[in-house]
Design a protein around this motif. Structure first.
Motif, PDB file in Angstrom:
ATOM      1  N   GLN A   1       0.611   4.618  10.017  1.00  0.00           N
ATOM      2  CA  GLN A   1       0.603   3.858   8.775  1.00  0.00           C
ATOM      3  C   GLN A   1       0.589   2.337   8.948  1.00  0.00           C
ATOM      4  O   GLN A   1      -0.071   1.646   8.165  1.00  0.00           O
ATOM      5  N   PRO A   2       1.257   1.783   9.947  1.00  0.00           N
ATOM      6  CA  PRO A   2       1.118   0.327  10.141  1.00  0.00           C
ATOM      7  C   PRO A   2      -0.325  -0.095  10.419  1.00  0.00           C
ATOM      8  O   PRO A   2      -0.760  -1.172   9.999  1.00  0.00           O
TER       9      PRO A   2
ATOM     10  N   ALA B   1      -2.737  10.412   8.781  1.00  0.00           N
ATOM     11  CA  ALA B   1      -2.471   9.341   7.817  1.00  0.00           C
ATOM     12  C   ALA B   1      -1.065   9.439   7.240  1.00  0.00           C
ATOM     13  O   ALA B   1      -0.533   8.452   6.719  1.00  0.00           O
ATOM     14  N   MET B   2      -0.466  10.627   7.315  1.00  0.00           N
ATOM     15  CA  MET B   2       0.887  10.811   6.788  1.00  0.00           C
ATOM     16  C   MET B   2       1.967  10.561   7.834  1.00  0.00           C
ATOM     17  O   MET B   2       3.155  10.575   7.522  1.00  0.00           O
TER      18      MET B   2
ATOM     19  N   ALA C   1       0.841  -1.191   0.000  1.00  0.00           N
ATOM     20  CA  ALA C   1       0.000   0.000   0.000  1.00  0.00           C
ATOM     21  C   ALA C   1       0.877   1.242   0.000  1.00  0.00           C
ATOM     22  O   ALA C   1       1.835   1.340   0.760  1.00  0.00           O
ATOM     23  N   VAL C   2       0.532   2.190  -0.863  1.00  0.00           N
ATOM     24  CA  VAL C   2       1.231   3.472  -0.895  1.00  0.00           C
ATOM     25  C   VAL C   2       0.514   4.419   0.055  1.00  0.00           C
ATOM     26  O   VAL C   2      -0.671   4.735  -0.141  1.00  0.00           O
TER      27      VAL C   2
ATOM     28  N   LEU D   1       4.569   1.730   1.427  1.00  0.00           N
ATOM     29  CA  LEU D   1       5.524   2.712   0.947  1.00  0.00           C
ATOM     30  C   LEU D   1       5.153   4.059   1.541  1.00  0.00           C
ATOM     31  O   LEU D   1       4.021   4.517   1.397  1.00  0.00           O
ATOM     32  N   ARG D   2       6.101   4.692   2.213  1.00  0.00           N
ATOM     33  CA  ARG D   2       5.849   6.012   2.756  1.00  0.00           C
ATOM     34  C   ARG D   2       6.908   6.969   2.221  1.00  0.00           C
ATOM     35  O   ARG D   2       8.015   6.551   1.859  1.00  0.00           O
TER      36      ARG D   2
END
Length: 914
Positions: A425-426, A419-420, A362-363, A438-439
């Motif tokens: 993110q996990p 969310a950023m 997931a991006v 992908l971050r």
């Protein structure tokens, strides 16, 4: 032009069938063999006609000896009226370009295999087609493939060709003048440079709008430039490999919907000659088929497979086995180039994660660290989406659609800013079942002269598998493509070292990109009114930018605009024109949702089936999961519970395989709903409790509210009113806090039922009135009809029969046949009851209404209640009591709120009998 009745040799002309570059084709009758034939006139030209006749006769005789089931048979040749004619097999059917859209992948491959077999038979006799294209392939009434016009391009040229050169060299096509008309165009950015070949905004015309881009200039060039091989275009000698190349072009168009080389007219011809094939990455084509297409379209004739090898390769694919010839070639090539170096340099950075199925990646939303808030949307939404799209298509990983990432962020109620953040993110990746995410962040160099995209591929354990940075000079407007393309190329090379480079994006103008990103960001925040003008601007300025058009259509749907279906059609056409199969799936899905919103279930089902087929073709597992779930909802709304359950089970199985927790919970919830509907409260409650635990673990407030509401419904059915009130109040509170309008309607309706069960009619009316007001404002006809039914029930209960009757009639009219049939027929029965209970009962009309109810819908407490009143009015007290008993049984517990009413009526009937 020959008139009907004209005699050509022994053939009698009956009608003109068509006119083409090679000459007219007539339907004619062969009186000797008593059969219809197609009679094709060949224009030999004035110069060299005498010498041409000898060659024509000799080559036509060779064509007549070509006898194969996939070849249109040549029966005879005739010289008459100063012209030459070929009598051929008359085929009733359609040309390939007309039937292509109706064929599934397997049938398309069978068609291509048949064409390859036809070429194999011709090449064995030394015959080269020279003009293979979709209009020269017929599908007859029995589905048989017939290739037309073998060698006729050679015959047409034979009149003016000097000497007796069997190769048929032609003028260099690239030195010819530009063709006069050109192809249909759409508004796109300026012509891309050599490295900019693919995009969601590609200008390639759709097959429907360009008739497969066919251009034929008889007498100048032997064959159609769109399908010609590089050697044909350069005027070189042609042979069987040229036909294989043309078949490769036909195959690309048939399987992928666009042309294999970029550009238009002369630019496209240049790309063809130079071998600048469009990338296949991200097109959803099985790997072996992609390898076959690339081999067939090789610029060097001696490196193309033979027609026989093409047929064998397709045979192997249809049988589910690898095609030996290209696997062997690939292994030899890799051994020569890499040797043992593969183990040092060719290992993927995620090789340990690639097991039975590729890992999901997931991006995450890219963070804007430039200090310029104007770029927030372009980076967080636009840049993120571009990067995800560019990474699609690797066989070593499955990229989660950006829409799915946004859905999870929305469902988990994570703010765009959170969310950023790496900490959030996990949690997002876990909900999506992604083993990788992908971050990244966009920043500026210390001098402020360049934009820098830093990115990191992280696994589920938090380990960074790869990181990189891309720099691009700052310009007047933000140009994300200069950062995305090299980043995607680098990442894909590390994930899949032995494959070709990443597909690159064809940029839309910066202003259009900014408008789209800003509009999409507002849309994701739920500000549909704010997003509408920005998305409209992007769509109008770049009508081929399918992402913008789809987003605009989705926004119009949310706003309830009448033009939403038209814009959804536009989005679908745009996606097809650009060859973006993923965007095509989104547009079809949007049309399916719109059709269901309007109660057009047949149309919605067909559209959803189309999205399912497309998702399966491109390997979109998430798209499959969504499609099965929606098909289940449609079946449930039709009352086809068994079929709905099968769809939900498929959706559940797929979500278990992908690990998408949100869709897993949705399928689980829908299966619980079916259990509830059939009265299996134990199964329903267990599934709802599991769902509640899952949603709470994910932190999904929306899902938690849904589970609480459904557990409240179970409590209503078991008459545990305190538990029902606790659950439903909790659900309403959550739904109000997250802005879930449709969910609020459901909760209010259930609280209205609860109030009635507690005996508080006034409170029940307030809840049902609020629910109806919200449903009307939302424009959701099915939900509005259900709310209106309960309002009419309260009018009936308070003996306002005329008002109730009008309400039931509106419910019945709002729900077209097949849409939530139980509500529709319950309204019919309740209306009949009102007719019976009015001061002047209309027994005859009431009886007619009850008789109209289908038997499969008659086992409902509302229907049995109405039948009890009919029996009572006609003096059949025992029948009335029996109907009340059936209503009270209510095996599916559809109407717990009328239990007290039924008991009161039963007591009254028993009292009358004493």
């Amino acid at each position: 032009m020959l008139a009907a009745g004209a005699q050509i040799g022994r053939f009698q002309v009956q009608a003109l069938l068509g006119q083409g570059g090679m000459g007219a084709v007539y339907l004619a009758w062969d009186p000797v063999l008593e059969r219809r034939v197609a009679l094709k006139a060949i224009h030999l030209g004035e110069d060299g006609k005498a010498s041409a006749k000898t060659r024509f006769r000799r080559e036509a005789k060779v064509l007549a000896q070509l006898n194969h089931r996939n070849v249109c048979q040549v029966h005879d040749w005739v010289e008459a009226r100063g012209s030459a004619y070929i009598a051929m097999e008359f085929i009733e059917g359609e040309i390939l370009s007309k039937v292509a859209e109706r064929l599934d992948l397997r049938r398309k491959l069978q068609v291509l295999r048949s064409i390859a077999h036809a070429l194999e038979a011709a090449h064995a006799k030394g015959i080269v087609h020279r003009d293979l294209k979709p209009s020269n392939v017929m599908v007859d009434a029995g589905g048989q493939i017939k290739v037309l016009d073998f060698g006729l391009a050679r015959l047409v040229d034979s009149a003016s060709a000097p000497g007796d050169d069997p190769t048929g060299d032609a003028p260099h096509l690239l030195r010819l003048p530009e063709p006069p008309g050109g192809e249909p165009t759409v508004v796109v950015p300026a012509t891309p440079g050599p490295e900019e070949r693919t995009s969601v905004g590609s200008a390639s015309p759709s097959p429907a709008s360009s008739s497969w881009g066919e251009v034929t200039e008889a007498g100048v060039f032997m064959g159609s430039p769109t399908y010609a091989s590089p050697e044909q275009m350069c005027g070189k000698r042609v042979g069987p490999p040229s036909d294989v190349f043309s078949l490769g072009v036909v195959a690309w168009e048939l399987l992928l919907g666009d042309y294999p080389f970029p550009g238009k007219e002369r630019a496209r011809m240049t790309a063809t000659v130079q071998g600048q094939l469009k990338p296949l990455r991200g097109r959803g084509l099985p790997r072996h088929l992609g390898a076959l297409l690339r081999a067939m379209l090789h610029r060097h004739p001696d490196k193309r497979p033979t027609s026989r090898q093409v047929a064998e390769a397709i045979d192997h694919h249809l049988a589910g086995k690898p095609a030996v010839w290209w696997v062997a070639v690939a292994l030899v090539a890799l051994g020569a180039v890499f040797g043992g170096g593969y183990y040092l340099f060719g290992r993927s950075i995620i090789a340990d994660l690639v097991k039975e199925t590729p890992p999901r990646m997931a991006v995450m939303p890219i963070r804007n660290d430039t200090g310029d808030p104007v770029l927030d949307a372009q980076v967080g939404v636009g840049l993120t989406e571009l990067l995800a799209t560019a990474l699609q298509g690797s066989p070593n990983m499955t990229v989660v659609e950006p829409e799915s990432v946004n859905r999870v962020i929305s469902n988990l109620r994570i703010s765009p800013a959170d969310a950023m953040k790496p900490a959030s993110q996990p949690r997002i990746a876990t909900a999506l079942g992604a083993q990788l995410f992908l971050r990244g962040a966009l920043s500026r160099d210390p001098a402020g002269q360049a934009n820098m995209l830093t990115y990191e591929l992280v696994d589920g354990a938090g380990q960074a598998r790869f990181s990189g940075v891309v720099r691009a000079p700052r310009q007047g407007s933000f140009a994300p493509y200069e950062l995305v393309d090299p980043a995607a190329k680098d990442l894909l090379h590390k994930v899949d070292p032995l494959r070709s480079n990443a597909a690159q994006n064809l940029p839309v103008p910066p202003g259009v990109f900014a408008a789209y990103a800003e509009g999409k960001a507002l849309f994701l925040k739920g500000d549909f009114k704010g997003s509408e003008p920005r998305l409209q601007e992007a769509a109008m300025l770049a009508p081929a930018f399918s992402s913008a058009v789809s987003a605009y259509a989705a926004c119009l749907r949310r706003l309830g605009r009448d033009q939403a279906p038209a814009v959804a059609n536009w989005a679908l056409m745009s996606a097809k024109a650009t060859g973006d199969r993923w965007a095509e799936g989104r547009a079809l899905a949007l049309k399916a949702y719109l059709a269901k919103d309007l109660g057009h279930l047949d149309e919605s089902q067909k559209l959803r089936e189309a999205t399912l087929t497309l998702a399966q073709a491109v390997g979109d597992r998430d798209g499959e999961t969504i499609a099965y779930n929606h098909l289940g909802l449609i079946a449930a709304e039709r009352g086809k519970d068994k079929e709905a359950g099968e769809f939900y089970e498929r959706s559940l199985k797929l979500s278990q395989q992908t690990g998408d927790q949100v869709y897993l919970s949705l399928a689980q919830n829908n299966l619980a709903n079916l259990a509830l509907k059939r009265g299996d409260l134990g199964t329903a409650e267990a599934l709802y409790r599991n769902n509640l635990s899952l949603q709470q673990a994910l932190g999904n407030r929306w899902g938690e509210a849904l589970a609480q509401n459904n557990l409240g419904v179970v409590a209503l059915m078991t008459r545990d009113l305190p538990a029902a009130e606790s659950r439903l109040t909790a659900a309403l509170t959550i739904r109000e806090s997250v802005g879930d309008r449709v969910g609020r309607i459901t909760c209010l309706r259930n609280l209205g039922i609860l109030a009635l069960m507690k005996g508080d009619v006034a409170e029940s009316a307030r809840f049902h009135g609020r629910a109806l007001d919200l449903a009307e404002a939302s424009g959701l006809r099915t939900i509005e009809a259900e709310c209106r039914f309960y309002v009419a029930e309260l009018d009936r209960l308070q003996q306002r029969y005329s008002q109730a009757l009008a309400g039931y009639r509106k419910v019945f009219d709002q729900l077209s046949e097949g849409v939530t049939p139980e509500v529709r027929w319950n309204a019919q029965a309740a209306g009949a009851e009102c007719l019976l209970r009015k001061p002047r009962p209309d027994v005859k009309q009431a009886e007619a209404r009850l008789l109209a109810i289908p038997a499969r819908e008659a086992d409902s407490p509302y229907v049995h209640r109405a039948k009890a009143w009919l029996a009572s009015r006609t003096g059949q007290r025992d029948v009335a009591l029996a109907e009340l008993a059936r209503a009270s049984e209510d095996s599916r517990r559809q109407a717990p709120e009328i239990r007290a009413e039924l008991e009161t009526l039963r007591a009254a009937l028993l009292a009358e009998g004493r």
